[in-house]
Scaffold this motif. Structure first.
Motif, mmCIF file in Angstrom:
data_model
loop_
_atom_site.group_PDB
_atom_site.id
_atom_site.type_symbol
_atom_site.label_atom_id
_atom_site.label_comp_id
_atom_site.label_asym_id
_atom_site.label_seq_id
_atom_site.Cartn_x
_atom_site.Cartn_y
_atom_site.Cartn_z
ATOM 1 N N PHE A 23 0.824 -1.208 0.000
ATOM 2 C CA PHE A 23 0.000 0.000 0.000
ATOM 3 C C PHE A 23 0.860 1.260 0.000
ATOM 4 N N ALA A 24 2.067 1.164 0.556
ATOM 5 C CA ALA A 24 2.981 2.317 0.583
ATOM 6 C C ALA A 24 3.602 2.587 -0.780
ATOM 7 N N GLY A 25 3.371 1.665 -1.743
ATOM 8 C CA GLY A 25 3.977 1.812 -3.066
ATOM 9 C C GLY A 25 3.548 3.054 -3.802
ATOM 10 N N ARG A 26 2.433 3.666 -3.389
ATOM 11 C CA ARG A 26 1.952 4.885 -4.042
ATOM 12 C C ARG A 26 2.333 6.149 -3.275
ATOM 13 N N LEU A 27 3.024 5.998 -2.158
ATOM 14 C CA LEU A 27 3.436 7.165 -1.383
ATOM 15 C C LEU A 27 4.696 7.783 -1.968
ATOM 16 N N ARG A 28 4.979 9.008 -1.558
ATOM 17 C CA ARG A 28 6.132 9.715 -2.108
ATOM 18 C C ARG A 28 7.446 9.037 -1.718
ATOM 19 N N ARG A 29 7.582 8.681 -0.452
ATOM 20 C CA ARG A 29 8.794 8.001 0.015
ATOM 21 C C ARG A 29 8.500 6.511 0.225
ATOM 22 N N TYR A 30 7.972 5.915 -0.831
ATOM 23 C CA TYR A 30 7.538 4.518 -0.754
ATOM 24 C C TYR A 30 8.659 3.574 -0.350
ATOM 25 N N TRP A 31 9.875 3.836 -0.816
ATOM 26 C CA TRP A 31 10.976 2.930 -0.545
ATOM 27 C C TRP A 31 11.405 2.979 0.920
ATOM 28 N N VAL A 32 11.269 4.147 1.548
ATOM 29 C CA VAL A 32 11.613 4.271 2.967
ATOM 30 C C VAL A 32 10.622 3.474 3.813
ATOM 31 N N TRP A 33 9.313 3.644 3.539
ATOM 32 C CA TRP A 33 8.299 2.928 4.297
ATOM 33 C C TRP A 33 8.433 1.420 4.127
ATOM 34 N N ALA A 34 8.741 0.991 2.913
ATOM 35 C CA ALA A 34 8.903 -0.440 2.667
ATOM 36 C C ALA A 34 10.113 -0.994 3.412
ATOM 37 N N LEU A 35 11.185 -0.202 3.453
ATOM 38 C CA LEU A 35 12.389 -0.633 4.170
ATOM 39 C C LEU A 35 12.123 -0.756 5.664
ATOM 40 N N VAL A 36 11.389 0.201 6.223
ATOM 41 C CA VAL A 36 11.016 0.141 7.643
ATOM 42 C C VAL A 36 10.157 -1.090 7.910
#
Length: 294
Positions: free
Chosen positions: A20-33
């Motif tokens: 779901f975070a894939g559409r956010l601006r900092r998607y890669w940061v959220w995915a890493l967390v």
């Protein structure tokens, strides 16, 4: 703890959040967390181990998708100058240089934003015809898609007209020498036939990446590192989900849908697959689906 809750907690829930975070601006940061949290929770609940490899998971798909993402990006910045009918260029471009690469390359020459969207959709239809046109066809190489289906989809969204320069979207050309453009196209066609002949996909695509870097010029090459970090995070989350049994639970749920509701249930599974890809992108969605479905 109940194995169902264990798997859902350390694998499925955090994986869903990352998608779901894939559409956010900092998607890669959220995915890493989410990936680091998933590992920590998995270790705490003892659903994964730092001693033994994660059960049932192979990282081969990750490296293959990263090599493909690099290829699509390199094509998009290669400086190839498309000329001719937009529909034909998009359809066959999607088949031979990937849907993402073809769309990025041709769309700036399509005029209106609506016509650019049609170019992207036509490239996606063409990409269904070849192994490697999309991450899904790359990972599910044994899946058969009838050519007529791809052609019909392309005709529905066929872009209008021929290529025309759109001054509203300036485009930096990385390749000035037309002889290099010919070598780029020849390399792509050679890679296509090598994969078709059964050559190892990863090594063919990686070799093609190296050739494109040399032809474009190492100093001019950029890399989609945010997408790659996101894919590594998704692959980590999938590994935890596989080890904890979350993907197996997803597979059982999808099988139950098909068994109980037949074609309607299969349609629900297809919508779920589409949701994964629309949220996290083609690469991330394919990594999840490759571990969940056969």
């Amino acid at each position: 703890m109940d194995p169902l809750i264990l798997g859902a907690t350390s694998g499925g829930a955090l994986l869903s959040l990352a998608l779901f975070a894939g559409r956010l601006r900092r998607y890669w940061v959220w995915a890493l967390v989410a990936a680091l949290t998933s590992i920590a929770v998995g270790l705490y609940l003892k659903s994964i181990s730092i001693v033994a490899p994660l059960s049932g998971y192979s990282p081969d798909n990750l490296w293959l998708i990263i090599a493909w993402i690099e290829f699509a990006h390199l094509i998009s910045i290669s400086g190839l100058k498309p000329k001719g009918n937009l529909g034909l260029l998009a359809f066959f471009g999607g088949a031979f240089v990937s849907d993402i690469g073809a769309a990025a390359l041709i769309a700036p020459f399509a005029g209106s934003s609506k016509n650019r969207g049609r170019v992207a959709l036509t490239a996606s239809a063409g990409a269904m015809l070849t192994m490697g046109g999309t991450p899904a066809t790359l990972l599910f190489g044994n899946a058969h898609i009838h050519p007529l289906f791809a052609v019909v989809l392309a005709l529905v969204v066929w872009p209008k007209g021929d290529t025309t320069r759109d001054v509203r979207s300036p485009m930096t050309q990385s390749v000035r020498d037309t002889s290099k453009e010919k070598w780029i196209l020849l390399s792509c066609l050679s890679a296509f036939f090598l994969v078709k002949a059964g050559a190892p996909q990863f090594w063919v695509i990686s070799g093609l990446d190296i050739i494109l870097i040399v032809l474009i010029g190492p100093r001019k090459v950029t890399t989609p590192w945010r997408k790659e970090i996101y894919l590594v995070a998704i692959a980590t989350l999938v590994a935890v989900a596989v080890s904890s049994g979350a993907t197996h639970q997803l597979q059982l749920a999808c099988n139950a849908l098909v068994n109980l509701f037949g074609g309607l249930g299969a349609g629900g599974v297809a919508l779920l697959a589409g949701l994964f890809s629309s949220l996290g992108g083609e690469g991330a969605g394919s990594l999840v689906l490759a571990q969940s479905f056969e």
